[in-house]
Design a protein around this motif. Structure first.
Motif, PDB file in Angstrom:
ATOM      1  N   SER A   1       0.877  -1.209  -0.131  1.00 35.97           N
ATOM      2  CA  SER A   1      -0.135   0.147   0.065  1.00 35.97           C
ATOM      3  C   SER A   1       0.808   1.095  -0.090  1.00 35.97           C
ATOM      4  CB  SER A   1      -1.006  -0.007   1.233  1.00 35.97           C
ATOM      5  OG  SER A   1      -0.059   0.145   2.540  1.00 35.97           O
ATOM      6  N   ARG A   2       2.162   1.149   0.263  1.00 33.19           N
ATOM      7  CA  ARG A   2       2.993   2.287   0.106  1.00 33.19           C
ATOM      8  C   ARG A   2       3.756   2.399  -1.252  1.00 33.19           C
ATOM      9  NH1 ARG A   2       0.683   2.016   4.704  1.00 33.19           N
ATOM     10  NH2 ARG A   2       1.394   3.191   6.467  1.00 33.19           N
ATOM     11  N   GLN A   3       3.409   1.472  -2.102  1.00 30.82           N
ATOM     12  CA  GLN A   3       4.164   1.521  -3.302  1.00 30.82           C
ATOM     13  C   GLN A   3       3.682   2.408  -4.253  1.00 30.82           C
ATOM     14  OE1 GLN A   3       6.817  -0.679  -4.042  1.00 30.82           O
ATOM     15  NE2 GLN A   3       6.603  -1.174  -2.009  1.00 30.82           N
ATOM     16  N   LYS A   4       4.445   2.844  -5.447  1.00 26.23           N
ATOM     17  CA  LYS A   4       4.226   3.774  -6.325  1.00 26.23           C
ATOM     18  C   LYS A   4       2.932   3.560  -7.154  1.00 26.23           C
ATOM     19  CE  LYS A   4       7.647   5.824  -8.702  1.00 26.23           C
ATOM     20  NZ  LYS A   4       8.809   5.789  -9.376  1.00 26.23           N
ATOM     21  N   ASN A   5       2.865   2.189  -7.217  1.00 28.76           N
ATOM     22  CA  ASN A   5       1.678   1.396  -8.120  1.00 28.76           C
ATOM     23  C   ASN A   5       0.576   0.910  -7.270  1.00 28.76           C
ATOM     24  OD1 ASN A   5       3.083  -0.509  -7.085  1.00 28.76           O
ATOM     25  ND2 ASN A   5       3.119  -1.633  -8.997  1.00 28.76           N
ATOM     26  N   ALA A   6       0.487   1.701  -5.999  1.00 30.71           N
ATOM     27  CA  ALA A   6      -0.813   1.041  -5.192  1.00 30.71           C
ATOM     28  C   ALA A   6      -1.941   1.326  -5.621  1.00 30.71           C
ATOM     29  CB  ALA A   6      -0.453   1.813  -3.790  1.00 30.71           C
ATOM     30  N   TYR A   7      -2.952   0.390  -5.476  1.00 32.82           N
ATOM     31  CA  TYR A   7      -4.349   0.553  -6.188  1.00 32.82           C
ATOM     32  C   TYR A   7      -5.361   0.594  -5.262  1.00 32.82           C
ATOM     33  CZ  TYR A   7      -4.155  -4.579  -5.428  1.00 32.82           C
ATOM     34  OH  TYR A   7      -4.080  -5.878  -4.853  1.00 32.82           O
ATOM     35  N   THR A   8      -5.023   0.709  -3.924  1.00 33.83           N
ATOM     36  CA  THR A   8      -6.038   0.774  -2.760  1.00 33.83           C
ATOM     37  C   THR A   8      -5.269   1.380  -1.454  1.00 33.83           C
ATOM     38  OG1 THR A   8      -7.690  -0.622  -1.363  1.00 33.83           O
ATOM     39  CG2 THR A   8      -5.578  -1.550  -1.940  1.00 33.83           C
ATOM     40  N   ASP A   9      -6.149   1.805  -0.728  1.00 32.27           N
ATOM     41  CA  ASP A   9      -5.797   2.282   0.606  1.00 32.27           C
ATOM     42  C   ASP A   9      -5.352   0.977   1.458  1.00 32.27           C
ATOM     43  OD1 ASP A   9      -5.025   4.477   2.590  1.00 32.27           O
ATOM     44  OD2 ASP A   9      -6.754   3.675   3.562  1.00 32.27           O
ATOM     45  N   TYR A  10      -4.640   1.247   2.684  1.00 33.84           N
ATOM     46  CA  TYR A  10      -4.415   0.074   3.475  1.00 33.84           C
ATOM     47  C   TYR A  10      -5.662  -0.392   4.272  1.00 33.84           C
ATOM     48  CZ  TYR A  10      -2.587  -2.644   7.297  1.00 33.84           C
ATOM     49  OH  TYR A  10      -2.297  -3.907   7.923  1.00 33.84           O
ATOM     50  N   SER A  11      -6.222   0.652   4.477  1.00 32.17           N
ATOM     51  CA  SER A  11      -7.570   0.316   5.474  1.00 32.17           C
ATOM     52  C   SER A  11      -8.472  -0.599   4.758  1.00 32.17           C
ATOM     53  CB  SER A  11      -8.329   1.653   5.888  1.00 32.17           C
ATOM     54  OG  SER A  11      -8.502   2.488   4.934  1.00 32.17           O
ATOM     55  N   ASP A  12      -8.671  -0.194   3.528  1.00 35.01           N
ATOM     56  CA  ASP A  12      -9.588  -0.968   2.487  1.00 35.01           C
ATOM     57  C   ASP A  12      -8.996  -2.465   2.285  1.00 35.01           C
ATOM     58  OD1 ASP A  12     -11.272   1.256   2.283  1.00 35.01           O
ATOM     59  OD2 ASP A  12     -10.403   2.121   0.569  1.00 35.01           O
ATOM     60  N   SER A  13      -7.640  -2.574   2.462  1.00 42.71           N
ATOM     61  CA  SER A  13      -7.005  -3.833   1.908  1.00 42.71           C
ATOM     62  C   SER A  13      -7.140  -4.546   3.483  1.00 42.71           C
ATOM     63  CB  SER A  13      -5.547  -3.575   1.727  1.00 42.71           C
ATOM     64  OG  SER A  13      -4.775  -4.829   1.466  1.00 42.71           O
ATOM     65  N   VAL A  14      -7.269  -4.208   4.611  1.00 43.91           N
ATOM     66  CA  VAL A  14      -7.519  -5.093   5.659  1.00 43.91           C
ATOM     67  C   VAL A  14      -8.905  -5.479   5.460  1.00 43.91           C
ATOM     68  CG1 VAL A  14      -7.385  -4.717   8.109  1.00 43.91           C
ATOM     69  CG2 VAL A  14      -5.649  -4.066   6.795  1.00 43.91           C
ATOM     70  N   SER A  15      -9.728  -4.418   5.279  1.00 41.37           N
ATOM     71  CA  SER A  15     -11.330  -4.864   5.145  1.00 41.37           C
ATOM     72  C   SER A  15     -11.456  -5.988   4.205  1.00 41.37           C
ATOM     73  CB  SER A  15     -12.032  -3.767   4.716  1.00 41.37           C
ATOM     74  OG  SER A  15     -11.895  -2.377   5.615  1.00 41.37           O
ATOM     75  N   ARG A  16     -10.726  -5.902   3.236  1.00 43.06           N
ATOM     76  CA  ARG A  16     -11.078  -7.035   2.154  1.00 43.06           C
ATOM     77  C   ARG A  16     -10.446  -8.258   2.672  1.00 43.06           C
ATOM     78  NH1 ARG A  16      -9.195  -2.590  -1.082  1.00 43.06           N
ATOM     79  NH2 ARG A  16     -10.980  -1.671  -2.231  1.00 43.06           N
ATOM     80  N   ARG A  17      -9.201  -8.141   3.424  1.00 38.13           N
ATOM     81  CA  ARG A  17      -8.413  -9.321   3.594  1.00 38.13           C
ATOM     82  C   ARG A  17      -9.264 -10.264   4.888  1.00 38.13           C
ATOM     83  NH1 ARG A  17      -4.479 -12.369   1.269  1.00 38.13           N
ATOM     84  NH2 ARG A  17      -3.153 -10.166   0.935  1.00 38.13           N
ATOM     85  N   MET A  18      -9.596  -9.330   5.864  1.00 41.62           N
ATOM     86  CA  MET A  18      -9.938  -9.990   7.164  1.00 41.62           C
ATOM     87  C   MET A  18     -11.673  -9.753   7.220  1.00 41.62           C
ATOM     88  SD  MET A  18      -7.206  -8.468   9.785  1.00 41.62           S
ATOM     89  CE  MET A  18      -5.369  -8.964   9.567  1.00 41.62           C
ATOM     90  N   GLY A  19     -12.074  -8.747   6.532  1.00 38.86           N
ATOM     91  CA  GLY A  19     -13.625  -8.640   6.670  1.00 38.86           C
ATOM     92  C   GLY A  19     -13.923  -7.613   7.855  1.00 38.86           C
ATOM     93  N   PHE A  20     -12.831  -6.893   8.108  1.00 38.13           N
ATOM     94  CA  PHE A  20     -13.039  -5.859   9.196  1.00 38.13           C
ATOM     95  C   PHE A  20     -13.258  -4.536   8.714  1.00 38.13           C
ATOM     96  CE2 PHE A  20     -10.818  -2.720  11.872  1.00 38.13           C
ATOM     97  CZ  PHE A  20     -11.686  -2.759  13.123  1.00 38.13           C
ATOM     98  N   ILE A  21     -14.677  -3.976   8.838  1.00 37.61           N
ATOM     99  CA  ILE A  21     -14.756  -2.722   8.374  1.00 37.61           C
ATOM    100  C   ILE A  21     -14.949  -1.687   9.637  1.00 37.61           C
ATOM    101  CG2 ILE A  21     -16.515  -1.347   7.185  1.00 37.61           C
ATOM    102  CD1 ILE A  21     -17.274  -4.172   5.761  1.00 37.61           C
ATOM    103  N   PRO A  22     -14.109  -0.850   9.565  1.00 40.76           N
ATOM    104  CA  PRO A  22     -14.005  -0.038  10.971  1.00 40.76           C
ATOM    105  C   PRO A  22     -14.858   1.048  10.896  1.00 40.76           C
ATOM    106  CG  PRO A  22     -12.112   0.794   9.333  1.00 40.76           C
ATOM    107  CD  PRO A  22     -12.877  -0.456   8.690  1.00 40.76           C
TER     108      PRO A  22
END
Length: 567
Positions: A382-403
């Motif tokens: 999520s810190r890369q130059k070609n990042a395509y999503t925010d880290y918070s959304d990535s965690v939501s997709r990976r774990m199903g945790f929606i803050p």
């Protein structure tokens, strides 16, 4: 005459001598046969030849039937484990694996817990500041003029949408009376509350699964390039769908927290005991099933999310109880044993469940380090130059945790429990906010350093520079497959260093290929393919069948159930 008589007597003597010799020969042959018969009567017993075989055989048969000899044989019987060395070595390794599971599992749980904490603190600390910066850019746009083709960057648009959703849902939550809900739930019987709590857990998982889809659809609809053909219902309908989802999910979590609060305040603690026993029922439903590495990864992510959610619910329960007792610190020690009991049961259930799942499915304890590296890869990518999503959304997709719903409920409980009056209270709130920002920054720095270390140990640096997938990994047609090979854009070069890439801002690509539209199986067979397409489809089927068990862990998210991706 005399000579003839003498010759006859000589002949008679000769015949008598021959008869005697024949008798001797017969006698000697009889003796030999008797000796041979005696030798044949000899029997072999325990390696020794004994005479008088018949008598000995009768005596040995009688002694074999004795109880003493059976007991002596049982007491002196031996065996050698080294004859089956591989089997016993495997059993010993299984024991060592079960002993290593608590340590390796808790490492993963702690890392995942702080990832969820980082995402949760982001909603309270950096998200308001990012929304403020985006609004300032909108207000100062007439003075500065358009510097590019976009008024706001896609990340800023998503931040503004999140901020508006939180503000609207916060005002809507004021119409929900927490006290009335508490007394309504308290008046129900224990069995009803137990059933309600189980239904709420199932509904929470369903809401989390469908809610992130609603939010992702809103973000993509708002930031989709305008040159493309419109294939959506509009930003405003998606926005109201997202507001409705966050509001309903927040109410669901509020009912869940209220039920837990009723269990804490019950006199006999029977409801709390029943709710804790529900965790042990989870062992029965998961231990005796077949699990692969991908399935275990999905379940581990779900356990991380569930543990963080339960800790937040316990915090809400403690805040509500402390408010009812006028913030008396003595009452906190009354709640402390119950809180520790709930946490201990949660940890014990997770350890036992994972220990037996790994034992029954022959999975080593080293797999949890791979899971930790996969979670760390999300943070670093999520810190890369070609990042395509925010880290918070990535965690939501990976774990199903929606803050967002959980943060909304916590804000509602804190603002209703704590009364801000006077300048001193305002100063305390500002200091508390600065402390949260400090905690968020320190937590992010430590997590980023640990994540880079885990990614380097897992040799996953090369995957950081690969282009993100433009479509979901579902079955695509052969023509789209051919255009992918003929019109593939040049990717980012892998010579860039890892440390330099995690601190740079993502840049927009000038030329991006047209996204591949994933097609389902029914769409492919609506038309008649030619012979080459049929061969490619058959080859794709065989590759999917053989490669289903070898999926990369980075492709496993909350959409993956039992090793099969649902598209």
């Amino acid at each position: 005459m005399a000579d003839s008589v003498a010759a006859g007597l000589a002949d008679e003597n000769d015949t008598e001598n021959e008869d005697k010799e024949r008798e001797k020969r017969l006698f000697s042959s009889v003796k030999k046969t008797e000796k041979q018969a005696a030798a044949s009567d000899l029997t072999e017993t325990l390696g020794f030849y004994e005479r008088k075989a018949k008598c000995k055989e009768r005596k040995s048969n009688v002694s074999d039937l004795s109880l003493v000899r059976f007991i002596s044989a049982e007491l002196t019987r031996g065996y050698f484990l080294e004859h089956n060395e591989a089997k016993y070595t495997e059993r010993r390794e299984r024991v060592y694996t079960c002993l290593r599971i608590p340590k390796e599992l808790e490492k993963l749980m702690m890392f995942g817990f702080f990832l969820c904490l980082d995402v949760f603190l982001y909603v309270f600390t950096l998200l308001p500041l990012r929304v403020l910066l985006a609004l300032i850019r909108l207000l100062t746009l007439p003075c500065c003029g358009l510097s590019g083709s976009r008024i706001l960057q896609p990340a800023q648009v998503c931040d503004v949408l999140k901020g508006f959703i939180m503000v609207l849902c916060y005002f809507m939550m004021h119409y929900v009376d927490y006290s009335m809900m508490y007394h309504l739930i308290r008046g129900q019987s224990v069995i009803k509350l137990y059933i309600i709590y189980n239904m709420l857990e199932v509904a929470d998982r369903l809401f989390s699964s469908f809610g992130q889809d609603i939010l992702d659809a809103l973000y993509w609809t708002a930031t989709e390039p305008k040159e493309k053909k419109r294939a959506h219902i509009g930003v405003i309908p998606h926005f109201f769908m997202a507001v409705l989802y966050v509001f309903l999910h927040a109410i669901l979590i509020m009912v869940q927290a209220t039920t837990l609060n009723v269990a804490f305040n019950s006199h006999n603690k029977s409801l709390l005991t029943i709710m804790m026993s529900n965790n042990f029922v989870e062992i029965k439903g998961s231990v005796f099933k077949k699990f692969e590495k991908n399935n275990l990864f999905q379940m581990s992510n779900s356990d991380i999310k569930e543990r963080f959610t339960h800790y937040t619910l316990l915090l809400i329960v403690c805040l509500r109880n402390m408010e009812q007792f006028s913030w008396n610190p003595d009452h906190l020690w009354v709640l402390f044993p119950d809180v520790c009991m709930v946490i201990a049961s949660e940890i014990a259930v997770d350890v036992v469940k994972h220990a037996f799942i790994t034992k029954f499915n022959d999975i080593t304890a080293d797999v949890y380090s791979e899971y930790r590296a996969s979670l760390a890869f999300d943070l670093v990518s999520s810190r890369q130059k070609n990042a395509y999503t925010d880290y918070s959304d990535s965690v939501s997709r990976r774990m199903g945790f929606i803050p967002l719903p959980l943060a909304l409920l916590l804000i509602r409980v804190v603002t209703s429990s704590v009364k801000i009056q006077g300048s001193l209270s305002i100063v305390c709130v500002v200091l508390f906010y600065l402390g949260m920002i400090t905690l968020k920054v320190l937590n992010s720095i430590v997590l980023l350093g640990k994540s880079c270390m885990y990614v380097k140990e897992a040799n996953m640096e090369e995957k950081l520079f690969q282009n993100p997938p433009s479509a979901a990994p579902s079955r695509v047609s052969s023509r789209a497959h051919r255009t992918k090979h003929t019109r593939e854009p040049p990717g980012e070069q892998a010579e860039e260093g890892l440390s330099a890439s995690v601190t740079t801002q993502p840049t927009q690509r000038d030329e991006c290929p047209a996204p591949q539209i994933p097609t389902s199986e029914s769409d492919q067979f609506l038309t008649t393919p030619d012979e080459s397409e049929e061969k490619s489809l058959i080859q794709d089927d065989t590759e999917l069948k053989h490669g289903a068990a070898k999926k990369d862990l980075l492709e496993i998210d909350r959409f993956t159930i039992c090793g099969n991706r649902i598209d």
